[in-house]
Design an enzyme around this catalytic site. Sequence first.
Site, mmCIF file in Angstrom:
data_model
loop_
_atom_site.group_PDB
_atom_site.id
_atom_site.type_symbol
_atom_site.label_atom_id
_atom_site.label_comp_id
_atom_site.label_asym_id
_atom_site.label_seq_id
_atom_site.Cartn_x
_atom_site.Cartn_y
_atom_site.Cartn_z
ATOM 1 C CB SER A 228 -1.078 0.135 1.384
ATOM 2 O OG SER A 228 -1.344 0.902 1.643
ATOM 3 C CE1 TYR B 231 -4.963 -1.553 4.022
ATOM 4 C CE2 TYR B 231 -3.903 -0.209 3.430
ATOM 5 C CZ TYR B 231 -4.216 -0.660 3.263
ATOM 6 O OH TYR B 231 -4.339 -0.958 1.663
#
Length: 323
Positions: free
Chosen positions: A186, A201
Amino acid sequence: MEYQDFTMVIVCALGLVSFLKSSINFLKWVWIMFLRPPKNLKEYGSWAIITGATDGIGKALAFELASKGLNLVLVGRNPSKLEATSREIHGVVHEVEVKSVVVDLAKSSGKEIVDIIGKETKGLDVGILVNNAGLAYPYPRFFHDVDLELMESILKVNMEAATWMVLSVLPGMLKKKKGAIVNIGSASTTIVPSYPLFTVYAATKAYLAMLSRCISIEYKQSGIDTQCQIPVFVATKMTKLKASSIFIASPETYSKASVRSIGYGHLCTPYWSHSLQWFITNALPDNLLNWCTYSYFVAVNKTAKLKEISRHKKLPPAQNSVE
């Protein structure tokens, strides 16, 4: 006068060196993004395993890998969606085999994942693993507001399950001395200095980046290419971005760039527009990026909470009492 001339020569030389360095870096970027030939993925093996293969990037990667002639093992928790995806792939690429494996990565233990994957892939020439399955918050939340069940699921799917999946395929890859492991990371861990209100996350994706780096070093000499790919904005259900553009890739567009990058380096941003965004953010001060990210996510958090309250008030009395 001679001193001034000498100074001017030094300044010009430094300027020339800087220009040449920038030019070389630009040409290298053009080569990587547009001209570098992709590897023959079938040399790794005839089968590819993809987790989270029924939606978004995972589904697009399944189609792209199938178009390269690779047989697929699709891993997911929903049998009907796995079957539907399998039918769709067969409708486009007739000559590949597609095998579905039902496993809930958020609820299965490490041993269960290793046992299931080992059993379902026994006898298959698995050459590629794509760890794509991932969970995130439905909207930005402060760390103390993340409910325990959601937090545990994010930790299990994004970190633990990915780790167990790698462990499942490594013995076979080591035996034949070749293979490729792709972990979908990410931008929250590399392109920006922090990702407040998505803390858990972002932390799990940082783990994936380090896992990829270390495994790449450990097993490179054994013929195993391990890589963490960094997407930025992709129009998927998780990101809630609906329309693609020059800066927001569609899953199909991203998957093509992703597959072209497999086997090249332990960390990469496959899509050219995402790479450009990384370059721009790197030029900005960390404090500015932190302030912008925090301010934006706080505003989104407030809006989402107001929508939740409004939706809650509209529910019938019985449903309100249950919640």
